[in-house]
Design a protein around this motif. Structure first.
Motif, PDB file in Angstrom:
ATOM      1  N   HIS A 140     -49.725 -57.473 -20.992  1.00  0.00           N
ATOM      2  CA  HIS A 140     -48.674 -57.731 -19.999  1.00  0.00           C
ATOM      3  C   HIS A 140     -47.661 -58.811 -20.391  1.00  0.00           C
ATOM      4  CE1 HIS A 140     -50.808 -55.194 -17.123  1.00  0.00           C
ATOM      5  NE2 HIS A 140     -51.910 -55.857 -17.396  1.00  0.00           N
ATOM      6  N   GLY A 141     -47.939 -59.557 -21.454  1.00  0.00           N
ATOM      7  CA  GLY A 141     -47.071 -60.679 -21.806  1.00  0.00           C
ATOM      8  C   GLY A 141     -47.626 -61.969 -21.227  1.00  0.00           C
ATOM      9  N   PRO A 142     -46.880 -63.074 -21.339  1.00  0.00           N
ATOM     10  CA  PRO A 142     -47.366 -64.363 -20.841  1.00  0.00           C
ATOM     11  C   PRO A 142     -47.792 -64.277 -19.374  1.00  0.00           C
ATOM     12  CG  PRO A 142     -45.340 -64.653 -22.085  1.00  0.00           C
ATOM     13  CD  PRO A 142     -45.534 -63.177 -21.929  1.00  0.00           C
ATOM     14  N   LEU A 143     -48.950 -64.865 -19.078  1.00  0.00           N
ATOM     15  CA  LEU A 143     -49.498 -64.822 -17.720  1.00  0.00           C
ATOM     16  C   LEU A 143     -49.612 -66.225 -17.147  1.00  0.00           C
ATOM     17  CD1 LEU A 143     -52.489 -62.362 -18.298  1.00  0.00           C
ATOM     18  CD2 LEU A 143     -50.223 -61.798 -17.407  1.00  0.00           C
ATOM     19  N   VAL A 144     -49.166 -66.372 -15.923  1.00  0.00           N
ATOM     20  CA  VAL A 144     -49.345 -67.617 -15.178  1.00  0.00           C
ATOM     21  C   VAL A 144     -50.302 -67.303 -14.041  1.00  0.00           C
ATOM     22  CG1 VAL A 144     -48.216 -69.375 -13.783  1.00  0.00           C
ATOM     23  CG2 VAL A 144     -47.043 -68.443 -15.783  1.00  0.00           C
ATOM     24  N   VAL A 145     -51.479 -67.904 -14.092  1.00  0.00           N
ATOM     25  CA  VAL A 145     -52.521 -67.613 -13.098  1.00  0.00           C
ATOM     26  C   VAL A 145     -52.930 -68.923 -12.433  1.00  0.00           C
ATOM     27  CG1 VAL A 145     -54.780 -66.567 -12.696  1.00  0.00           C
ATOM     28  CG2 VAL A 145     -53.330 -65.722 -14.568  1.00  0.00           C
ATOM     29  N   GLU A 146     -52.551 -69.089 -11.187  1.00  0.00           N
ATOM     30  CA  GLU A 146     -52.856 -70.338 -10.484  1.00  0.00           C
ATOM     31  C   GLU A 146     -54.281 -70.363  -9.939  1.00  0.00           C
ATOM     32  OE1 GLU A 146     -49.769 -71.253  -7.699  1.00  0.00           O
ATOM     33  OE2 GLU A 146     -48.235 -71.376  -9.258  1.00  0.00           O
ATOM     34  N   ASP A 147     -54.874 -69.201  -9.738  1.00  0.00           N
ATOM     35  CA  ASP A 147     -56.262 -69.132  -9.289  1.00  0.00           C
ATOM     36  C   ASP A 147     -56.974 -68.028 -10.066  1.00  0.00           C
ATOM     37  OD1 ASP A 147     -58.707 -69.051  -8.036  1.00  0.00           O
ATOM     38  OD2 ASP A 147     -57.935 -68.589  -6.038  1.00  0.00           O
ATOM     39  N   VAL A 148     -57.703 -68.419 -11.106  1.00  0.00           N
ATOM     40  CA  VAL A 148     -58.331 -67.433 -11.993  1.00  0.00           C
ATOM     41  C   VAL A 148     -59.424 -66.628 -11.295  1.00  0.00           C
ATOM     42  CG1 VAL A 148     -57.814 -68.664 -14.139  1.00  0.00           C
ATOM     43  CG2 VAL A 148     -59.938 -69.174 -12.901  1.00  0.00           C
ATOM     44  N   PHE A 149     -59.941 -67.156 -10.193  1.00  0.00           N
ATOM     45  CA  PHE A 149     -61.031 -66.459  -9.510  1.00  0.00           C
ATOM     46  C   PHE A 149     -60.526 -65.380  -8.560  1.00  0.00           C
ATOM     47  CE2 PHE A 149     -62.592 -70.669 -10.700  1.00  0.00           C
ATOM     48  CZ  PHE A 149     -63.646 -70.280 -11.527  1.00  0.00           C
ATOM     49  N   ASN A 150     -59.226 -65.321  -8.378  1.00  0.00           N
ATOM     50  CA  ASN A 150     -58.603 -64.253  -7.597  1.00  0.00           C
ATOM     51  C   ASN A 150     -57.460 -63.670  -8.414  1.00  0.00           C
ATOM     52  OD1 ASN A 150     -60.003 -64.392  -4.907  1.00  0.00           O
ATOM     53  ND2 ASN A 150     -59.308 -66.497  -5.055  1.00  0.00           N
ATOM     54  N   SER A 151     -57.819 -63.147  -9.567  1.00  0.00           N
ATOM     55  CA  SER A 151     -56.820 -62.638 -10.498  1.00  0.00           C
ATOM     56  C   SER A 151     -57.211 -61.252 -10.996  1.00  0.00           C
ATOM     57  CB  SER A 151     -56.696 -63.592 -11.685  1.00  0.00           C
ATOM     58  OG  SER A 151     -55.960 -62.992 -12.719  1.00  0.00           O
ATOM     59  N   PRO A 152     -56.235 -60.352 -11.121  1.00  0.00           N
ATOM     60  CA  PRO A 152     -56.536 -59.025 -11.655  1.00  0.00           C
ATOM     61  C   PRO A 152     -56.635 -59.030 -13.186  1.00  0.00           C
ATOM     62  CG  PRO A 152     -54.205 -59.185 -11.129  1.00  0.00           C
ATOM     63  CD  PRO A 152     -54.834 -60.472 -10.680  1.00  0.00           C
ATOM     64  N   TYR A 153     -56.398 -60.189 -13.820  1.00  0.00           N
ATOM     65  CA  TYR A 153     -56.325 -60.251 -15.280  1.00  0.00           C
ATOM     66  C   TYR A 153     -57.628 -60.632 -15.962  1.00  0.00           C
ATOM     67  CZ  TYR A 153     -51.374 -60.121 -14.183  1.00  0.00           C
ATOM     68  OH  TYR A 153     -50.136 -59.764 -13.696  1.00  0.00           O
ATOM     69  N   THR A 154     -58.634 -61.005 -15.184  1.00  0.00           N
ATOM     70  CA  THR A 154     -59.928 -61.361 -15.760  1.00  0.00           C
ATOM     71  C   THR A 154     -61.018 -61.096 -14.732  1.00  0.00           C
ATOM     72  OG1 THR A 154     -61.185 -63.109 -16.861  1.00  0.00           O
ATOM     73  CG2 THR A 154     -59.757 -63.781 -15.033  1.00  0.00           C
ATOM     74  N   THR A 155     -62.239 -61.058 -15.203  1.00  0.00           N
ATOM     75  CA  THR A 155     -63.356 -60.835 -14.286  1.00  0.00           C
ATOM     76  C   THR A 155     -64.098 -62.150 -14.049  1.00  0.00           C
ATOM     77  OG1 THR A 155     -64.754 -60.230 -16.165  1.00  0.00           O
ATOM     78  CG2 THR A 155     -63.718 -58.429 -14.961  1.00  0.00           C
ATOM     79  N   PRO A 156     -64.648 -62.345 -12.843  1.00  0.00           N
ATOM     80  CA  PRO A 156     -65.343 -63.599 -12.526  1.00  0.00           C
ATOM     81  C   PRO A 156     -66.482 -63.921 -13.492  1.00  0.00           C
ATOM     82  CG  PRO A 156     -64.951 -62.333 -10.527  1.00  0.00           C
ATOM     83  CD  PRO A 156     -64.561 -61.440 -11.683  1.00  0.00           C
TER      84      PRO A 156
END
Length: 198
Positions: free
Chosen positions: A108-124
């Protein structure tokens, strides 16, 4: 009273300008240090360890993680980190069937994730292994070759400015060259071992 107010505004503007210049000078100094580290490196492992530290200072982050991408296996592999973990980072296994920030940023390109635990880009289950709450994930590529990612982490929730994102992307360009160089060294060693075996 009017003169005092104008003088205060003038001093405030001067202080803001001075701070911006100081931050910019620090940024360019660190970029220069990263470039020198890449140019003079003789040990890829030591080089990567220096570069993750530079990334942390550059963005005033808590930690930085560098991963390598294996396109054949469609899998991320750990390279270097500043984080203190309960296990050696080099031994961490990114399951190829689970989402992670390296694969997502390369897609997807550079990602800005302010809350990694509620993100579609990684799994908990993957992100829960690391002491992060907010991240910038910068994909690293060179000549259209996907190399990996630089993941800059903050242990608490962090709101990213456009300037931080731009700096991370620019530093990522430098890091991509280093990762490319390290990967070429790995490939060369692998070919030499295969040649010796034959």
């Amino acid at each position: 009273s009017l003169s005092t107010g104008q003088l205060k505004n003038l001093i405030d503007n001067h202080n803001r300008t001075w701070e911006q210049l100081r931050v910019r000078e620090k940024y360019f100094s660190l970029l220069n240090h990263m470039t020198q580290t890449i140019i003079t490196a003789t040990d890829p492992t030591a080089m990567m360890q220096t570069l993750v530290k530079d990334f942390v200072i550059l963005l005033e982050a808590d930690d930085c993680y560098i991963t390598r991408w294996d396109a054949d296996k469609h899998q991320a592999f750990p390279v270097a980190t500043t984080a203190t973990l309960d296990y050696p980072y080099a031994e961490f296994h990114f399951p190829p069937n689970q989402k992670n920030l390296t694969a997502s940023s390369l897609e997807h390109g550079p990602l800005v994730v302010e809350d990694v635990f509620n993100s579609p880009y990684t799994t908990p289950s993957v992100i829960g292994q690391f002491p992060v709450h907010s991240v910038i994930a910068i994909p690293l590529s060179y000549r259209d070759v996907k190399l990996g990612a630089a993941i800059i982490g903050f242990s608490k929730e962090h709101c990213f400015s456009n300037e931080e994102i731009a700096r991370a992307e620019q530093a990522g360009s430098h890091l991509a060259i280093a990762l490319w160089d390290a990967q070429q060294d790995i490939e060369l060693q692998k070919r030499l071992q295969e040649s010796n075996a034959l």
